[in-house]
Scaffold this motif. Structure first.
Motif, PDB file in Angstrom:
ATOM      1  N   GLY B  96     -13.780  78.452  47.359  1.00 45.90           N
ATOM      2  CA  GLY B  96     -12.686  79.334  47.743  1.00 45.90           C
ATOM      3  C   GLY B  96     -12.001  78.871  49.007  1.00 45.90           C
ATOM      4  N   VAL B  97     -12.791  78.491  50.014  1.00 46.46           N
ATOM      5  CA  VAL B  97     -12.196  78.051  51.269  1.00 46.46           C
ATOM      6  C   VAL B  97     -11.404  76.773  51.068  1.00 46.46           C
ATOM      7  CG1 VAL B  97     -12.757  77.078  53.499  1.00 46.46           C
ATOM      8  CG2 VAL B  97     -13.785  79.212  52.811  1.00 46.46           C
ATOM      9  N   ALA B  98     -11.999  75.816  50.351  1.00 50.16           N
ATOM     10  CA  ALA B  98     -11.290  74.551  50.127  1.00 50.16           C
ATOM     11  C   ALA B  98      -9.952  74.799  49.445  1.00 50.16           C
ATOM     12  CB  ALA B  98     -12.160  73.626  49.286  1.00 50.16           C
ATOM     13  N   LEU B  99     -10.003  75.596  48.387  1.00 48.49           N
ATOM     14  CA  LEU B  99      -8.767  75.876  47.666  1.00 48.49           C
ATOM     15  C   LEU B  99      -7.781  76.648  48.537  1.00 48.49           C
ATOM     16  CD1 LEU B  99     -10.131  76.813  44.150  1.00 48.49           C
ATOM     17  CD2 LEU B  99      -8.667  74.886  44.716  1.00 48.49           C
ATOM     18  N   GLY B 100      -8.328  77.578  49.347  1.00 50.18           N
ATOM     19  CA  GLY B 100      -7.467  78.368  50.212  1.00 50.18           C
ATOM     20  C   GLY B 100      -6.779  77.508  51.251  1.00 50.18           C
ATOM     21  N   VAL B 101      -7.518  76.555  51.805  1.00 53.13           N
ATOM     22  CA  VAL B 101      -6.920  75.665  52.803  1.00 53.13           C
ATOM     23  C   VAL B 101      -5.809  74.845  52.172  1.00 53.13           C
ATOM     24  CG1 VAL B 101      -7.354  73.604  54.161  1.00 53.13           C
ATOM     25  CG2 VAL B 101      -8.920  75.521  54.314  1.00 53.13           C
ATOM     26  N   VAL B 102      -6.097  74.261  51.042  1.00 50.05           N
ATOM     27  CA  VAL B 102      -5.067  73.454  50.368  1.00 50.05           C
ATOM     28  C   VAL B 102      -3.850  74.309  50.052  1.00 50.05           C
ATOM     29  CG1 VAL B 102      -4.539  72.291  48.204  1.00 50.05           C
ATOM     30  CG2 VAL B 102      -6.657  71.769  49.390  1.00 50.05           C
ATOM     31  N   GLY B 186      -0.848  61.063  64.103  1.00 50.73           N
ATOM     32  CA  GLY B 186      -1.182  60.076  63.089  1.00 50.73           C
ATOM     33  C   GLY B 186      -2.190  60.547  62.056  1.00 50.73           C
ATOM     34  N   ASN B 187      -2.660  61.796  62.188  1.00 48.64           N
ATOM     35  CA  ASN B 187      -3.588  62.280  61.175  1.00 48.64           C
ATOM     36  C   ASN B 187      -2.861  62.508  59.869  1.00 48.64           C
ATOM     37  OD1 ASN B 187      -6.210  62.818  62.547  1.00 48.64           O
ATOM     38  ND2 ASN B 187      -4.854  63.981  63.893  1.00 48.64           N
ATOM     39  N   SER B 188      -3.518  62.184  58.758  1.00 48.80           N
ATOM     40  CA  SER B 188      -2.903  62.479  57.469  1.00 48.80           C
ATOM     41  C   SER B 188      -2.896  63.984  57.282  1.00 48.80           C
ATOM     42  CB  SER B 188      -3.684  61.820  56.340  1.00 48.80           C
ATOM     43  OG  SER B 188      -4.870  62.552  56.126  1.00 48.80           O
ATOM     44  N   ARG B 189      -2.080  64.426  56.346  1.00 52.47           N
ATOM     45  CA  ARG B 189      -1.963  65.863  56.121  1.00 52.47           C
ATOM     46  C   ARG B 189      -3.310  66.492  55.784  1.00 52.47           C
ATOM     47  NH1 ARG B 189       2.757  65.931  53.902  1.00 52.47           N
ATOM     48  NH2 ARG B 189       4.530  66.122  55.298  1.00 52.47           N
ATOM     49  N   LEU B 190      -3.984  65.856  54.835  1.00 55.37           N
ATOM     50  CA  LEU B 190      -5.265  66.412  54.390  1.00 55.37           C
ATOM     51  C   LEU B 190      -6.253  66.486  55.540  1.00 55.37           C
ATOM     52  CD1 LEU B 190      -6.037  65.014  50.831  1.00 55.37           C
ATOM     53  CD2 LEU B 190      -5.905  67.370  51.560  1.00 55.37           C
ATOM     54  N   ARG B 191      -6.275  65.445  56.345  1.00 55.45           N
ATOM     55  CA  ARG B 191      -7.208  65.437  57.454  1.00 55.45           C
ATOM     56  C   ARG B 191      -6.862  66.573  58.412  1.00 55.45           C
ATOM     57  NH1 ARG B 191     -10.952  62.174  60.034  1.00 55.45           N
ATOM     58  NH2 ARG B 191     -10.647  62.313  62.283  1.00 55.45           N
ATOM     59  N   ALA B 192      -5.560  66.716  58.657  1.00 57.33           N
ATOM     60  CA  ALA B 192      -5.135  67.809  59.537  1.00 57.33           C
ATOM     61  C   ALA B 192      -5.566  69.145  58.944  1.00 57.33           C
ATOM     62  CB  ALA B 192      -3.614  67.777  59.703  1.00 57.33           C
ATOM     63  N   ALA B 193      -5.388  69.265  57.636  1.00 52.94           N
ATOM     64  CA  ALA B 193      -5.735  70.533  56.992  1.00 52.94           C
ATOM     65  C   ALA B 193      -7.205  70.858  57.195  1.00 52.94           C
ATOM     66  CB  ALA B 193      -5.402  70.465  55.501  1.00 52.94           C
ATOM     67  N   PHE B 194      -8.056  69.859  56.904  1.00 53.12           N
ATOM     68  CA  PHE B 194      -9.472  70.206  56.876  1.00 53.12           C
ATOM     69  C   PHE B 194     -10.152  70.082  58.229  1.00 53.12           C
ATOM     70  CE2 PHE B 194     -10.500  71.470  52.732  1.00 53.12           C
ATOM     71  CZ  PHE B 194      -9.566  70.894  51.900  1.00 53.12           C
ATOM     72  N   PHE B 195      -9.640  69.245  59.094  1.00 50.74           N
ATOM     73  CA  PHE B 195     -10.351  69.087  60.360  1.00 50.74           C
ATOM     74  C   PHE B 195      -9.734  69.867  61.495  1.00 50.74           C
ATOM     75  CE2 PHE B 195     -13.727  66.126  59.680  1.00 50.74           C
ATOM     76  CZ  PHE B 195     -13.428  65.580  58.436  1.00 50.74           C
ATOM     77  N   HIS B 196      -8.454  70.195  61.351  1.00 43.95           N
ATOM     78  CA  HIS B 196      -7.823  70.918  62.459  1.00 43.95           C
ATOM     79  C   HIS B 196      -7.539  72.361  62.124  1.00 43.95           C
ATOM     80  CE1 HIS B 196      -7.155  66.720  63.615  1.00 43.95           C
ATOM     81  NE2 HIS B 196      -7.190  67.201  64.844  1.00 43.95           N
ATOM     82  N   VAL B 197      -7.037  72.594  60.917  1.00 40.59           N
ATOM     83  CA  VAL B 197      -6.669  73.970  60.580  1.00 40.59           C
ATOM     84  C   VAL B 197      -7.867  74.780  60.112  1.00 40.59           C
ATOM     85  CG1 VAL B 197      -5.280  75.399  59.044  1.00 40.59           C
ATOM     86  CG2 VAL B 197      -4.324  73.304  59.996  1.00 40.59           C
TER      87      VAL B 197
END
Lengths: 565, 287, 337
Positions: B96-102, B186-197
């Motif tokens: 749920g969290v993974a899908l919610g973040v995406v 320079g972080n990719s979007r996905l990286r920003a999503a999962f590591f920062h947001v």
């Protein structure tokens, strides 16, 4: 009417009844070879009949059932369907004679008599068979009327059997058992007389016709009124309506909620109960509470535990009679471990019979010691040597090649409370001898499917009760010829056994047949295709005051006899 | 240890007996899940004595219809119930969290991201339209009672809740400047999503975790009650209630009462804990 | 008005593909599960050929895609299939049972609202005291109690020991005949046809099941009403109202109006919970509603009714959520699509 009660159990007793329509069964040749067997009697026997003043009473009975019948035709096979079929159609041409059971107010079908000694006519008042038992002639009693007022004639019988061959269901199965190859082989002689021409000798014919499992003759006139061009056998209408000559008739059927039956005013003798109101109460505990509180007259299908509690209530009576149930543990021989005889014997030594008898059935009923129910003729318990003996079990297990035991999966229908309790006890006993057991409760439909496809490893079952009082029939239908017989769900395939039971189906009564009978029981005990458990007996719970209960091998309550004291 | 004592959480908890109660019960349950069957005085899946003995000195909670000791089974039950509830909730949480973040992260921005995001939301809508219990019943009832099937059914049905909670949190965090900064760096979007947001959007889902565990236990019990949960004679609270229910009517009240009480207390503890965690984490709600 | 039409239109439009997707999931999931009713239907004396015949008549021998297509075809004509357990078309089975379930669900929601909202508001405005404590404990406890267990307890206490409540045999007592069919809900039908005995019996039978559902599910409404109300009472505009000297009842009225949206949402959620939760209560009280029908279908591997029930409840839920969204929008114009 005290004179009713003093009738003896002698099948040859003749006595004049108050209403004058009961005469004795002049059945000669009971147990002997059939050269020309002529039987004649009137519809009902001397015992357990209904006093005339009670017939006029017109009672209402309220009942709590566990479920609605999915249909009242041979397209559904639940206990409720059987129950409705028995009430609306009352069974086929013959019946077992009711005899006293030993308990006052309870009568049982005379299944123990040798040969056809216990069979009398229901719809038929005269019958005869040829010497080779391939031709059977029946004469219907005139004046049998359905609830719609139509009289039973040969035409109804023929229509019923023609329909059976179209439906290809239970009645069709019995047509094959009696070697009736096509409906055209039923020759109509006159309005009330007809003749079966069978392809093979059928010495069990009268007993086969004493069943009410697949309903009874249809009122063809009524049924045809509801047939359509696309549905010439009235399948749709007969699913939810009855066209029968039986004592009761369905007037209201709301599936899952309630049913109402009213008596067939043309049925003789007139049933004392005029209306039956049925409410569907799925939960067994609630049904128990209802009876306990006096809110209903009858509660169906209560486990033994509830019955023991209810027995303490002075306003409730528990009706019991010896019956033909065979609960068993069935190792399914499609599995290589289960196929080994010694493994099965070891399991037979590891089963805690007495514990099950005491804890699940509270000591009621009796341990089963033969494939043949104790109430059937030629029953013997001398071949069943097994009792709970864990040491012997381990020894035999080692001899079978499993000194360290093996893994067992025990499946059962989880809608039957007592099966679940038995399974738990069996599991802990088997675990103790090294048979590591996991329980596998299954929903009813899944269980049926897997059982009939022989996909289970081992099953605990109680859904078998043989209707025909004969060892040969019982062995043949449940444990014979697995390649052609789907009902042999444990895949037991013993060539001598197969030969014997097949031969017995066409052998007339006599010393040769009795010898085969005993040998069948012996093989069943030695090879242990089924590990027999406890025959709990027929047990029903009623509000006190009702009497004249009749037990029949279909194990249904036959309301047409009941009246209040 | 010192830091834990002085922390905000502990000071918060000390003032509220409800939280202490909840925490204690949860800890007891976790301990029982670990050692319950070992410390039980009698076997938990086999008869220990005569059937239906009322509570007495030997059998503290009495015995049930098969003669099994209810107290031992109650001690062993948390292992089954908690395992099912925790595993299914963890699976639901992770998915749920993974899908919610995406879904939340890509809700604004380029077309493909937006479509994916909306699609995920709509699928969640559809799953949530199902009546939870009936669907779980169908899934488990037809495939056979087993712990595995119950876990799958529960996980599947709980994913949408975690999804929605995370998504709305992500939507809020997404617009913050640090996220833009991370992407610029320079972080990719996905990286920003999962590591920062994600780390900053986890709170609502974490809070919901506790309540979901409690609810899952209830659902498992309900499924077992109709025979679509775990197979007998597994010690599971709902199953024990089902077997005991029949005896309640004939006066043996202890068979269903004790498992029911334990169930209520356990679920209550999880709800209390989750509820108060929410209050704790949301300063505007503090009173 | 135009914005509203746009909003409602968009939501409605989406509902159709949503329901379609629901039907797909329902069909495939249930069809793919094990449990073939052909054996049970064909009966214990059937030959293997007969079983095959039955399978063919049920359409179970076709590839699954074909089965789905035929399912959709029949669905579009309003044919939900036939239940082998009742030998009736599923649609008529559902029509008979749906009013019973609605009686329970609507009744429980109504009672929850009627009791829960005033209680929640009262607790919020009274600040402290015994009432708040009691309500707090009840709220926390009730949400954790299994509804089936409460139902059993209530039967045990009020029927078995005290004899106050009637027997749990369904919607009507034994000797009472069902009233003429108008809506299908016995209480309403009896009222409309002036059938005294049926009316009182139906009401008496409703007491315990409703009590069970309300006891277990009302706290949801209660808690939301209370916390929403509290939030409003301490919010800026109410403070302003108080400072301006408006009477207390006016303050409450303003606060109430703004506290409504989350309450409406939770009522929708409660409907959703109840549709699922009523299943067990129905079984215990032999209510003869949709939930009990679903349980029996599962136990008997009766596919058609199960698919229909899940579909019907899913449709219902979707409609309820749609209404909730629309009401929300009407009440709070700040909400956008």
């Amino acid at each position: 009417m005290s004179s009713d009660r003093t009738v003896t159990a002698d099948p040859l007793y003749c006595g004049l009844r108050r209403r004058g329509f009961l005469r004795c069964a002049a059945a000669a040749g009971a147990g002997g070879f059939a050269s020309f067997v002529v039987g004649a009697n009137h519809a009902l026997a001397a015992d357990g009949s209904v006093p005339a003043d009670k017939s006029a009473a017109g009672y209402t009975l309220t009942a709590a059932y566990a479920a609605s019948p999915p249909a009242v035709d041979e397209v559904a096979f639940t206990m409720e369907t059987e129950n409705m079929l028995a009430l609306c159609y009352a069974g086929d041409l013959m019946q077992y004679k009711p005899v006293p059971s030993g308990t006052p107010g309870i009568y049982v079908a005379d299944m123990a008599a040798q040969g056809d000694g216990g069979v009398i006519g229901r719809w038929a008042d005269k019958w005869e068979s040829s010497a080779d038992a391939k031709t059977w002639t029946f004469h219907l009693r005139p004046g049998i009327k359905s609830w719609a007022g139509n009289e039973m004639t040969s035409a109804d019988i023929v229509w019923t059997w023609q329909r059976a061959f179209v439906m290809k269901s239970a009645r069709f199965f019995f047509a094959t058992v009696m070697a009736l190859e096509k409906p055209a082989n039923i020759e109509v002689i006159d309005k009330y007389t007809f003749r079966f021409h069978l392809a093979q000798p059928s010495p069990l014919q009268l007993k086969l016709m004493a069943m009410s499992y697949y309903g009874g003759p249809f009122d063809a006139t009524l049924a045809k009124q509801h047939a359509t061009a696309s549905d010439p056998w009235a399948k749709d209408w007969l699913k939810n309506h009855d066209a029968g000559f039986g004592p009761y008739h369905i007037v209201k059927n709301i599936p899952g909620q309630e049913m109402e039956l009213t008596r067939n005013e043309n049925f003789l003798p007139l049933p004392p109960i005029k209306r039956i109101l049925i409410r569907i109460v799925p939960d067994a505990a609630t049904r128990t509470a209802l009876l306990d509180r006096g809110a209903v007259d009858y509660a169906m299908r209560l486990p033994e535990r509830s019955l023991q509690a209810l027995a303490k209530n002075p306003a409730v009576e528990i009706v019991r009679a010896k019956a033909n149930f065979i609960p068993y543990i069935g190792p399914v021989e499609t599995n290589e471990i289960m196929a080994k005889t010694k493994v099965r014997q070891a399991m037979a030594y590891a089963t805690p019979y007495d514990e099950i008898h005491q804890k699940v059935y509270f000591g009621e009923g009796r341990l089963i010691k033969s494939i043949t129910p104790a109430i059937f003729p030629n029953y013997t318990d001398k071949f069943w040597v097994y009792k709970y003996d864990p040491e012997t079990a381990k020894k035999v297990l080692a001899e079978a090649g499993y000194p360290n035991g093996f893994d067992l999966k025990l499946s059962y229908d989880n809608s039957i409370a007592e099966m679940a309790e038995v399974a738990v006890l069996v599991k802990s006993a088997y675990d103790g001898v090294g048979i590591r057991t996991t329980l596998d409760p299954l929903p009813a439909a899944v269980y049926s499917e897997r059982k009939l496809r022989r996909q289970l490893m081992c099953q605990v079952d109680n859904f078998q009760w043989p209707w025909v009082a004969d060892t040969g029939y019982t062995g043949w239908v449940y444990l014979g010829n697995p390649k052609t017989n789907v009902n042999n769900s444990v895949d037991f395939d013993n060539s001598e056994f197969n030969e014997l039971v097949t031969a017995m189906m066409h052998l007339p009564d006599g010393p040769e047949r009795t010898k085969k009978d005993l040998r069948v029981q012996e093989i069943a005990a030695q090879e242990v295709p089924w590990i027999f458990l406890v025959e709990p007996g027929w047990r029903e719970a009623f509000k006190k005051g009702w009497t004249n209960f009749h037990w029949y091998p279909d194990n249904n309550v036959h309301f047409e006899w009941l009246y209040k004291t | 240890m010192r830091r834990l004592w002085d922390s905000d959480l502990w000071r918060f908890a000390r003032l509220r007996p409800a939280v202490v109660f909840g925490l204690c019960v949860i800890i007891v349950n976790l301990c029982l899940a670990a050692v319950g069957p070992a410390i039980a005085p009698y076997p938990t899946q086999a008869p220990a004595g005569n059937s239906l003995i009322p509570p007495n000195g030997t059998y503290w909670f009495g015995t049930d219809v098969s003669g099994m000791d209810i107290f031992s089974r109650v001690l062993a039950a948390p292992r089954i119930d908690l395992t099912i509830a925790l595993v299914s909730t963890v699976i639901a949480f992770v998915c749920g969290v993974a899908l919610g973040v995406v879904s939340g992260f890509f809700a604004q921005g380029e077309r493909p991201g937006r479509i994916a995001s909306t699609l995920i939301m709509r699928i969640a809508d559809i799953v949530q339209a199902f009546p939870m219990f009936v669907f779980a019943l169908a899934l488990v009832g037809l495939s056979g009672p087993s712990a595995k099937n119950v876990i799958i059914a529960l996980a599947f049905l709980n994913i949408p809740f975690f999804l929605r909670l995370t998504r709305s949190a992500v939507l809020q965090v997404r617009s913050k400047t640090f996220v833009e900064a991370a992407i610029c760096a320079g972080n990719s979007r996905l990286r920003a999503a999962f590591f920062h947001v994600m780390p900053n959007a986890l709170a609502p889902a974490m809070v919901h975790f506790s309540t979901t565990v409690g609810f899952s236990i209830l659902l498992t019990a309900g499924l077992s009650f109709v025979g679509a949960g775990v197979p007998p004679p597994t010690p599971e609270l709902g199953l024990m209630i089902q077997v005991g229910a029949q005896n309640m009517i004939t006066g043996q009240w202890w068979t269903a009462l004790f498992p029911g009480l334990c169930l209520a207390v356990t679920v209550l503890a999880f709800s209390l804990f989750g509820d108060n965690l929410r209050i704790f984490l949301d300063p505007t709600n503090r009173r | 008005m135009r914005r509203f039409a746009l909003f409602a239109g968009k939501r409605l439009l989406f509902t159709i593909p949503q329901l379609f997707a629901v039907s797909v999931i329902v069909f495939f999931l249930i069809r793919l599960l094990p449990g073939d009713p052909s054996y049970m239907l064909a009966g214990p004396y059937a030959s293997p050929q007969r079983v095959q015949e039955v399978r063919r008549s049920l359409g179970l021998d076709q590839p699954i895609i074909t089965q789905y297509v035929r399912y959709l075809e029949r669905l579009s004509q309003g044919d939900f299939g036939t239940s082998w357990r009742t030998s009736q078309p599923v649609l008529s089975d559902i029509r008979e049972r749906l009013p019973a379930t609605l009686e329970l669900v609507v009744g429980a929601v109504l009672l929850s609202v009627v009791i829960g909202i005033p209680l929640g508001v009262a607790v919020a405005t009274s600040r402290g005291g015994v009432l708040e404590r009691l309500v707090f404990f009840y709220g926390m406890l009730a949400g954790s109690l299994p509804d089936f267990w409460i139902g059993l307890l209530l039967i045990l206490i009020f029927f078995y020991f005290l004899g106050w409540a009637p027997a749990p045999v369904g919607q009507l007592d034994f000797a009472v005949s069902s009233p003429d069919h108008i809506t299908g809900a016995y209480v309403i039908d009896a009222l409309l046809t002036g059938n005294g005995p049926a009316f009182w019996s139906a009401c008496a039978q409703l007491v315990l099941p409703l009590a069970t559902l309300v006891l277990v599910y009302m706290p949801l409404v209660l808690k939301t009403a209370r916390s929403a109300m509290e939030e409003m009472l301490y919010s800026g505009f109410v403070l302003q109202a108080r400072a301006s000297g408006l009477p207390r009842w006016m303050q409450i009225r303003y606060a109430l109006r703004n506290a409504l949206p989350p309450v409406i949402t939770v009522i929708g959620i409660e409907f959703w919970f109840l549709l699922g939760g009523a299943v067990l209560v129905e079984t215990i009280f032999a209510w003869g509603g949709l939930g009990q029908y679903a349980v029996e279908s599962v136990i008997n591997s009766d596919y058609a009714p199960l698919q229909a029930v899940v579909l019907v409840t899913a449709v219902f839920t979707t409609i309820v959520f749609l209404i909730v969204d629309i009401l929300y929008y009407l009440i709070d114009p700040r909400i956008s699509v």
